[in-house]
Design a protein around this motif. Structure first.
Motif, PDB file in Angstrom:
ATOM      1  N   LYS A 148       0.331   5.935  -0.359  1.00  0.00           N
ATOM      2  CA  LYS A 148      -0.636   7.104  -0.657  1.00  0.00           C
ATOM      3  C   LYS A 148      -0.860   7.023  -2.176  1.00  0.00           C
ATOM      4  O   LYS A 148      -0.148   7.495  -2.851  1.00  0.00           O
ATOM      5  CB  LYS A 148       0.267   8.380  -0.328  1.00  0.00           C
ATOM      6  CG  LYS A 148      -0.019   8.778   1.336  1.00  0.00           C
ATOM      7  CD  LYS A 148       0.302   9.976   1.415  1.00  0.00           C
ATOM      8  CE  LYS A 148      -0.820  11.052   0.657  1.00  0.00           C
ATOM      9  NZ  LYS A 148      -0.305  12.530   1.043  1.00  0.00           N
ATOM     10  N   PHE A 149      -1.875   6.351  -2.547  1.00  0.00           N
ATOM     11  CA  PHE A 149      -2.306   6.219  -3.842  1.00  0.00           C
ATOM     12  C   PHE A 149      -3.494   6.776  -4.264  1.00  0.00           C
ATOM     13  O   PHE A 149      -3.734   7.173  -5.557  1.00  0.00           O
ATOM     14  CB  PHE A 149      -2.588   4.692  -4.235  1.00  0.00           C
ATOM     15  CG  PHE A 149      -1.546   3.745  -3.674  1.00  0.00           C
ATOM     16  CD1 PHE A 149      -0.412   4.099  -4.148  1.00  0.00           C
ATOM     17  CD2 PHE A 149      -1.873   2.449  -3.476  1.00  0.00           C
ATOM     18  CE1 PHE A 149       0.957   3.209  -3.750  1.00  0.00           C
ATOM     19  CE2 PHE A 149      -0.755   1.683  -3.318  1.00  0.00           C
ATOM     20  CZ  PHE A 149       0.459   1.712  -3.376  1.00  0.00           C
ATOM     21  N   PHE A 150      -4.162   7.635  -3.381  1.00  0.00           N
ATOM     22  CA  PHE A 150      -5.306   8.405  -3.744  1.00  0.00           C
ATOM     23  C   PHE A 150      -5.428   9.932  -3.621  1.00  0.00           C
ATOM     24  O   PHE A 150      -5.409  10.702  -4.467  1.00  0.00           O
ATOM     25  CB  PHE A 150      -6.689   7.850  -2.886  1.00  0.00           C
ATOM     26  CG  PHE A 150      -8.099   8.294  -3.458  1.00  0.00           C
ATOM     27  CD1 PHE A 150      -8.442   7.809  -4.547  1.00  0.00           C
ATOM     28  CD2 PHE A 150      -8.508   9.401  -2.911  1.00  0.00           C
ATOM     29  CE1 PHE A 150      -9.653   8.209  -5.222  1.00  0.00           C
ATOM     30  CE2 PHE A 150      -9.729  10.017  -3.192  1.00  0.00           C
ATOM     31  CZ  PHE A 150     -10.467   9.327  -4.125  1.00  0.00           C
ATOM     32  N   GLY A 190       0.813  -1.191  -0.163  1.00  0.00           N
ATOM     33  CA  GLY A 190       0.102  -0.074  -0.152  1.00  0.00           C
ATOM     34  C   GLY A 190       0.862   1.288   0.082  1.00  0.00           C
ATOM     35  O   GLY A 190       1.932   1.214  -0.030  1.00  0.00           O
ATOM     36  N   PRO A 239      -0.241   5.718   4.856  1.00  0.00           N
ATOM     37  CA  PRO A 239      -1.038   5.170   3.988  1.00  0.00           C
ATOM     38  C   PRO A 239      -2.433   5.464   3.885  1.00  0.00           C
ATOM     39  O   PRO A 239      -3.099   5.323   4.785  1.00  0.00           O
ATOM     40  CB  PRO A 239      -0.669   3.665   3.729  1.00  0.00           C
ATOM     41  CG  PRO A 239       0.290   3.555   4.665  1.00  0.00           C
ATOM     42  CD  PRO A 239       0.393   4.554   5.585  1.00  0.00           C
ATOM     43  N   ASP A 252      -3.521  13.662  -2.886  1.00  0.00           N
ATOM     44  CA  ASP A 252      -2.334  14.473  -2.730  1.00  0.00           C
ATOM     45  C   ASP A 252      -2.465  15.498  -1.760  1.00  0.00           C
ATOM     46  O   ASP A 252      -3.102  16.600  -1.917  1.00  0.00           O
ATOM     47  CB  ASP A 252      -2.393  15.130  -4.222  1.00  0.00           C
ATOM     48  CG  ASP A 252      -1.281  16.183  -4.427  1.00  0.00           C
ATOM     49  OD1 ASP A 252      -0.336  16.129  -3.564  1.00  0.00           O
ATOM     50  OD2 ASP A 252      -1.183  17.060  -5.346  1.00  0.00           O
ATOM     51  N   THR A 292      -4.083   3.656   1.427  1.00  0.00           N
ATOM     52  CA  THR A 292      -4.428   2.393   0.969  1.00  0.00           C
ATOM     53  C   THR A 292      -3.502   1.593   1.512  1.00  0.00           C
ATOM     54  O   THR A 292      -2.342   1.617   1.427  1.00  0.00           O
ATOM     55  CB  THR A 292      -4.388   2.243  -0.461  1.00  0.00           C
ATOM     56  OG1 THR A 292      -5.242   3.502  -1.084  1.00  0.00           O
ATOM     57  CG2 THR A 292      -5.272   0.995  -0.798  1.00  0.00           C
ATOM     58  N   GLN A 293      -3.837   0.401   2.111  1.00  0.00           N
ATOM     59  CA  GLN A 293      -2.979  -0.364   2.944  1.00  0.00           C
ATOM     60  C   GLN A 293      -3.613  -1.826   3.019  1.00  0.00           C
ATOM     61  O   GLN A 293      -4.614  -2.053   3.363  1.00  0.00           O
ATOM     62  CB  GLN A 293      -2.613   0.209   4.311  1.00  0.00           C
ATOM     63  CG  GLN A 293      -1.386  -0.545   5.178  1.00  0.00           C
ATOM     64  CD  GLN A 293      -0.937   0.297   6.050  1.00  0.00           C
ATOM     65  OE1 GLN A 293      -1.372   1.165   6.664  1.00  0.00           O
ATOM     66  NE2 GLN A 293      -0.026  -0.476   6.931  1.00  0.00           N
ATOM     67  N   ARG A 338      -9.269   1.397   3.029  1.00  0.00           N
ATOM     68  CA  ARG A 338      -9.117   2.207   1.874  1.00  0.00           C
ATOM     69  C   ARG A 338      -9.989   3.524   2.615  1.00  0.00           C
ATOM     70  O   ARG A 338     -11.171   3.608   2.291  1.00  0.00           O
ATOM     71  CB  ARG A 338      -9.944   1.638   0.638  1.00  0.00           C
ATOM     72  CG  ARG A 338      -9.349   0.421   0.169  1.00  0.00           C
ATOM     73  CD  ARG A 338      -9.942  -0.593  -0.755  1.00  0.00           C
ATOM     74  NE  ARG A 338     -10.803  -1.286   0.125  1.00  0.00           N
ATOM     75  CZ  ARG A 338     -12.268  -1.269   0.189  1.00  0.00           C
ATOM     76  NH1 ARG A 338     -12.814  -0.457  -0.510  1.00  0.00           N
ATOM     77  NH2 ARG A 338     -12.923  -2.163   0.605  1.00  0.00           N
TER      78      ARG A 338
END
Length: 423
Positions: free
Chosen positions: A271-273, A269, A281, A275, A283-284, A300
């Motif tokens: 920091k995907f979503f 996971g 995280p 900014d 997402t993890q 999530r």
């Protein structure tokens, strides 16, 4: 950097049924006596604890402690409404611990303050109720256990499911063998939690003792995104969503299945979503391989959809059926018909803390259990931060053959707020 001293992780005795030789300071002599409390941290979760403890018979909340004077008036009003008396206010917990009239400290300050406040309270002869996660890092958690044992204090973790009839009935059902072997468990939380955005450093707000708020954390300029509540998402102060909410689910699983320590931990996971200024995280995934069982945590915090229609939950996949916790309670599908309705979480747990003080016994969520559940959160975060699978030595409380990962079991402390090497 605090050195990982293996000697500190040896020799802690197993939890006994009762505490022995409680010292006079901070202990109620008779079950009928009033228990006098001080509450540390009253911006968020602390207000709930003020209301909860303030509504129980045989208690008095004598102090409210917070380095931000702006959050004190609404907290004071809660106690005035509940107890018809005005508590004293203070910004420094050390001054309150000098008062011999205080029996117990309730800690709802940010994660980075939990260990020092607990240890200082035990040393001062006070019992402790400490919110989850019980520590900012793994080494702190073990020191907290050592302090509770050395000073023979009741230290209760704020993992309320340990006292909830709902979860106790689920544990009884699973341990009866009616679910059979349980090789896999899934735990989760979904959002949506809003983005915290980007904010610039700013002057310290009037009424805030920022040096005291930072405590053991590194000296940094004030920033609103590292202050009230948003501190959760910064590694200097918080433990991310895994520590914030994952602790509840993982602790419930440990209790129901009677799990101790994982052998192997993996993570994925990042920091995907969002900014924004969040470091932890959004997402993890974290997997914990115990002997005979794998436990999965998933979050999530940007997603509107959870798992099986539930934004938060736990599912135990057994050989004779699947046990699902949801907002209605728990029930079994594809197996023997069994269920229980949702029950109150908070009040039984707070009452158990008070009863444990009066009866000189270990509480339902004793600090040792709180530590073992919280260390799952620390290990899951370390697996993501290092990008590696971890092998864990439970006896030594160390990660095997991984110097970088072991460094993350502790932290650097800012004087004079230094974790003692020995309690």
């Amino acid at each position: 950097m605090t050195i990982l001293d293996r000697r500190h992780f040896l020799g802690t005795t197993a939890a006994a049924t009762t505490l022995t030789a409680l010292t006079a300071a901070g202990a109620a002599a008779k079950p009928s006596e009033k228990i006098v409390l001080a509450v540390m941290g009253v911006h968020g979760r602390g207000r709930g604890l003020l209301s909860g403890f303030g509504g129980l018979e045989g208690t008095e909340i004598a102090y409210i402690i917070d380095p931000d004077s702006n959050v004190l008036p609404p907290a004071v009003k809660i106690i005035e409404d509940k107890q018809k008396r005005t508590p004293r206010t203070e910004k420094d917990v050390r001054k309150v611990l000098e008062d011999r009239a205080i029996d117990a400290l309730v800690i709802a300050a940010p994660d980075h303050w939990h260990a020092l406040a607990t240890i200082w309270a035990c040393q001062a002869g006070k019992h402790v109720y400490v919110e989850k996660p019980i520590s900012h890092n793994l080494i702190e958690g073990r020191r907290m256990v050592e302090a509770a044992r050395k000073y023979k204090r009741v230290v209760q973790a704020g993992t309320q499911r340990r006292s909830a009839p709902l979860h106790l009935s689920a544990a009884e059902f699973v341990r009866s063998g009616k679910l059979g072997k349980v090789p896999f468990v899934r735990t989760w939380i979904a959002g949506p939690r809003p983005s915290i955005g980007h904010k610039k450093d700013a002057p310290v707000p009037a009424g805030v003792d920022y040096d005291l708020w930072l405590g053991p954390a590194p000296q940094r300029p004030f920033n609103p995104n590292r202050f009230h509540y948003n501190w959760h998402w910064n590694w200097d102060y918080g433990t991310g969503e895994l520590g914030n909410n994952g602790i509840h689910a993982l602790d419930a699983v440990r209790m129901v299945l009677d799990l101790d320590a994982p052998l192997r931990i993996t993570g994925a996971g990042g920091k995907f979503f969002y900014d924004d200024d969040q470091q932890t995280p959004d997402t993890q995934l974290a997997t914990f391989d115990f002997p005979g069982c794998t436990v999965l945590w998933e979050h999530r915090i940007w997603s509107k959809t959870g798992v099986e229609g539930e934004p938060w939950g736990v599912t135990l996949y057994g050989e004779k059926g699947t046990l699902l916790f949801d907002k209605k309670g728990w029930h079994v599908v594809d197996g023997v018909q069994a269920s229980d309705k949702a029950s109150e979480l908070e009040r039984p747990h707070l009452q158990n803390f008070l009863d444990s003080i009066r009866e000189s016994k270990r509480p339902n969520a004793d600090i040792e259990e709180g530590h073992k559940s919280t260390r799952l959160c620390h290990l899951g975060n370390i697996a993501v931060r290092t990008g590696r699978a971890l092998r864990f030595d439970a006896k030594m409380e160390a990660i095997i053959d991984d110097t970088e990962a072991n460094r993350l079991l502790g932290r650097t402390y800012r004087a004079p707020f230094v974790l003692p090497e020995k309690v």
